[in-house]
Design a protein around this motif. Structure first.
Motif, PDB file in Angstrom:
ATOM      1  N   TYR A 117      45.764  42.547  43.080  1.00 41.96           N
ATOM      2  CA  TYR A 117      46.992  42.402  42.282  1.00 41.96           C
ATOM      3  C   TYR A 117      46.666  42.720  40.828  1.00 41.96           C
ATOM      4  O   TYR A 117      45.484  42.853  40.457  1.00 41.96           O
ATOM      5  N   THR A 118      47.708  42.840  39.995  1.00 42.29           N
ATOM      6  CA  THR A 118      47.551  43.199  38.587  1.00 42.29           C
ATOM      7  C   THR A 118      47.775  41.966  37.719  1.00 42.29           C
ATOM      8  O   THR A 118      48.765  41.231  37.904  1.00 42.29           O
ATOM      9  N   ARG A 119      46.873  41.776  36.781  1.00 45.67           N
ATOM     10  CA  ARG A 119      46.964  40.650  35.838  1.00 45.67           C
ATOM     11  C   ARG A 119      46.928  41.192  34.412  1.00 45.67           C
ATOM     12  O   ARG A 119      46.070  42.023  34.086  1.00 45.67           O
ATOM     13  N   THR A 120      47.858  40.752  33.576  1.00 46.34           N
ATOM     14  CA  THR A 120      47.952  41.234  32.197  1.00 46.34           C
ATOM     15  C   THR A 120      47.543  40.132  31.225  1.00 46.34           C
ATOM     16  O   THR A 120      48.059  39.008  31.306  1.00 46.34           O
ATOM     17  N   VAL A 174      42.775  42.956  39.790  1.00 45.29           N
ATOM     18  CA  VAL A 174      42.033  41.819  40.328  1.00 45.29           C
ATOM     19  C   VAL A 174      42.003  41.916  41.856  1.00 45.29           C
ATOM     20  O   VAL A 174      43.038  42.107  42.506  1.00 45.29           O
ATOM     21  N   ARG A 196      36.955  36.270  39.416  1.00 44.63           N
ATOM     22  CA  ARG A 196      37.192  35.688  38.083  1.00 44.63           C
ATOM     23  C   ARG A 196      36.356  36.408  37.037  1.00 44.63           C
ATOM     24  O   ARG A 196      35.336  37.044  37.355  1.00 44.63           O
ATOM     25  N   ARG A 236      44.587  31.331  35.226  1.00 44.69           N
ATOM     26  CA  ARG A 236      45.982  30.984  34.933  1.00 44.69           C
ATOM     27  C   ARG A 236      46.266  30.900  33.424  1.00 44.69           C
ATOM     28  O   ARG A 236      47.052  30.079  32.963  1.00 44.69           O
ATOM     29  N   GLN A 251      47.097  33.446  29.917  1.00 49.86           N
ATOM     30  CA  GLN A 251      47.549  34.789  29.568  1.00 49.86           C
ATOM     31  C   GLN A 251      46.826  35.369  28.352  1.00 49.86           C
ATOM     32  O   GLN A 251      47.164  36.461  27.903  1.00 49.86           O
TER      33      GLN A 251
END
Length: 562
Positions: free
Chosen positions: A48-51, A68, A86, A94, A96
């Motif tokens: 998935y994509t995390r910004t 990720v 991680r 969790r 930003q």
């Protein structure tokens, strides 16, 4: 500054620069360890994509888009079957923000608070709302005072005259170690019970703190602060000089007042004294102020009779020209107006207390318990202050005033020494070291001492006491107290009585080097922080910002401590 923090663990896929910088990255390692069992896994389940938001680069906001991967945990007994990789050197789960952006927001929040910090961050292209800044600040762990040995304690006002808090500092390191929500005996004594290593406590002359020390830290030596002791002495000297103003000025007039007339005026002044139902020190201070004002009024009338203009009279006496006009126009001595009583927490219960008092019930402790049960939120001291007004009925002595000003005469008199004598200004001459006075100040001091035997005696006592504070020779205190008792100067006797009631702490203050000096600097810093938050911050945030100075900025803490 590198655009990407710790790029060795990341592989850059794409960089896009427009009004902001967007960097797409993924992990350099094809494997990841399970956060529960720490088993290394290479079986990818999905991604998935995390910004994340990072520090700005050249004034442009920076966004990190991270691909990720989710992995299967290969340990069959592990409670977690799927986990996401991680990046501990980059960010937390969790969250930003990157770690370095979060640290920057934390420092901005500690320095400026929420609203001001958010405004500065907007100018610097650093993202973060006021709520975000405050949340980061509140989430920071605070230092814990391990084993303080010498501490100082002082109060500060949430709202002046109504609500106070307490600041406690380690005097050996000159750092604040705790902020308490109030200054009650219960709260302060509870803190000291939790810190049994305290051996010495420096405090002001507060009776509440003294009681808290006796209850929570009976093993600790209490030290009264020398500045507060000197301030109490200066107040007593000022009251004495105000009472003696007429004696000082008349003895130095060029044209001496006839003895018979002088006796009549002194009798007139005694008849005008009013003794309000207050403590002895308050009564003496009020009488001294009235005597000084009465003498000034008499002096204004005399100079007006001699033909001087209002401007010349103001210059001679040391008051404003408008005051001279008002006094001359009024035609009689302007008595001080009775001050309007401030609202008190006991006001809603005033009728009940009055009925209880008239019925003959005089047990203040029992009545305080009854008021508390009915919802009274004030202190017992406020209740006892109200009972004191019931115990002593107010009575006014007959008051006479100097005669009404008549028309001017043609021949003005020459100026006399100390025509504009001020007790407040002269007090400084009495408590300062003689070698630090200028020539003009020395001449004025000599005139005052020659003009009044009471002033001469007060000067000797003031210098002897201040000498003890300068040289820390507390062993001379008993001799000084006996001499003051034999002097029959009511103002200094009142001061000596207060010293006797707190003698052990005063003696320690005159002997040991500890004082409230470092604490006063930190109290000023606390007030600045409180006012910068417009009074809307609660205790946890205020406490966090105050203690952060001591933990992260030791140089500033040392500067505040002087």
């Amino acid at each position: 500054m590198t655009i990407i923090p710790d790029p060795s663990d990341l592989i850059i896929e794409q960089v896009s620069i427009t009004n902001e910088v967007t960097i797409t990255v993924h992990a350099a390692s094809p494997t990841a360890s399970c956060p529960c069992c720490e088993t290394i896994s290479k079986r990818v389940q999905s991604h998935y994509t995390r910004t994340l938001r990072d520090l700005p680069a050249s004034g442009r906001p920076v966004h990190l888009v991270i691909q990720v991967h989710r992995f299967f945990c290969e340990e069959k007994t592990c409670v977690r079957k799927i986990f996401a990789e991680r990046f501990p050197a980059l960010t937390l789960p969790r969250v930003q923000f990157t770690l370095r952006l979060q640290e920057t927001l934390r420092e901005i929040g500690f320095a400026l608070g929420g609203e001001a910090g958010a405004r500065l961050g907007k100018q610097l292209s650093i993202p973060g709302s006021p709520d975000t800044l405050l949340r980061v600040v509140k989430g920071t762990g605070l230092p814990v005072a391990s084993s303080p040995r010498v501490v100082g304690i002082d109060d500060w006002s949430w709202k002046r005259r109504l609500r106070y808090g307490t600041l406690i500092c380690d005097l050996e390191s000159s750092k604040p170690i705790d902020v308490l929500p109030d200054r009650s005996v219960e709260t302060v004594s509870a803190w000291f019970e939790n810190h049994p290593t305290v051996e010495i406590v420096s405090r002001d002359r507060s009776s509440e703190y003294a009681a808290a020390m006796r209850k929570g830290a009976p093993q600790a030596l209490q030290v009264a602060d020398l500045w507060h002791i000197g301030k109490n002495l200066a107040d007593s000297i000022q009251t004495l000089l105000a009472r003696c103003r007429a004696e000082i000025r008349r003895s130095l007039q060029v044209q001496a007042t006839p003895p018979e007339q002088e006796r009549e005026e002194m009798e007139s002044m005694r008849e005008q004294e009013w003794h309000p139902p207050r403590s002895r020190s308050v009564v003496l201070a009020r009488e001294g102020r009235r005597a000084q004002k009465l003498d000034r009024y008499t002096q204004v009338v005399e100079l007006h009779h001699q033909g001087l203009s209002a401007a010349d009279i103001a210059s001679h006496v040391g008051i404003g020209e408008r005051t001279v006009h008002r006094w001359l126009t009024g035609g009689s001595f302007p008595e001080a107006r009775r001050r309007r009583r401030r609202p008190s927490l006991i006001d809603p219960y005033e009728r009940y207390v009055l009925n209880w008092w008239q019925e003959g019930y005089r047990n203040g402790t029992q009545h305080y318990k009854e008021l508390t049960a009915q919802g009274y939120k004030g202190s017992s001291k406020a209740m006892y202050n109200y009972l004191a007004t019931l115990r002593t009925p107010r009575s006014h002595a007959s008051k006479s005033s100097p005669s009404k000003p008549q028309g001017r005469k043609s021949t003005p008199s020459s100026s006399a020494p100390l025509e504009n004598f001020s007790a407040q200004r002269a007090t400084w001459l009495f408590v300062r070291q003689p070698e630090k006075l200028g020539e003009r100040q020395k001449r004025e001091l000599a005139l005052i001492r020659q003009a009044s035997p009471s002033a001469e005696a007060a000067y000797r006592f003031a210098q002897a006491f201040m000498q003890m504070t300068w040289e820390h020779t507390g062993q001379q205190l008993d001799t000084w107290l006996h001499e003051v008792e034999a002097s029959h100067l009511p103002e200094l006797e009142s001061f000596a009585k207060g010293i006797q009631q707190d003698k052990a702490a005063v003696l320690a203050g005159l002997t040991l080097p500890w004082s409230q000096g470092p604490l006063e600097g930190h109290v000023n810093w606390l007030k600045l922080i409180k006012r910068s938050m417009y009074g809307r911050a609660k205790l946890p945030l205020l406490r966090a910002r105050v203690l952060h100075v001591a933990e992260k900025e030791p140089s500033r803490a040392a500067t505040l401590a002087g």
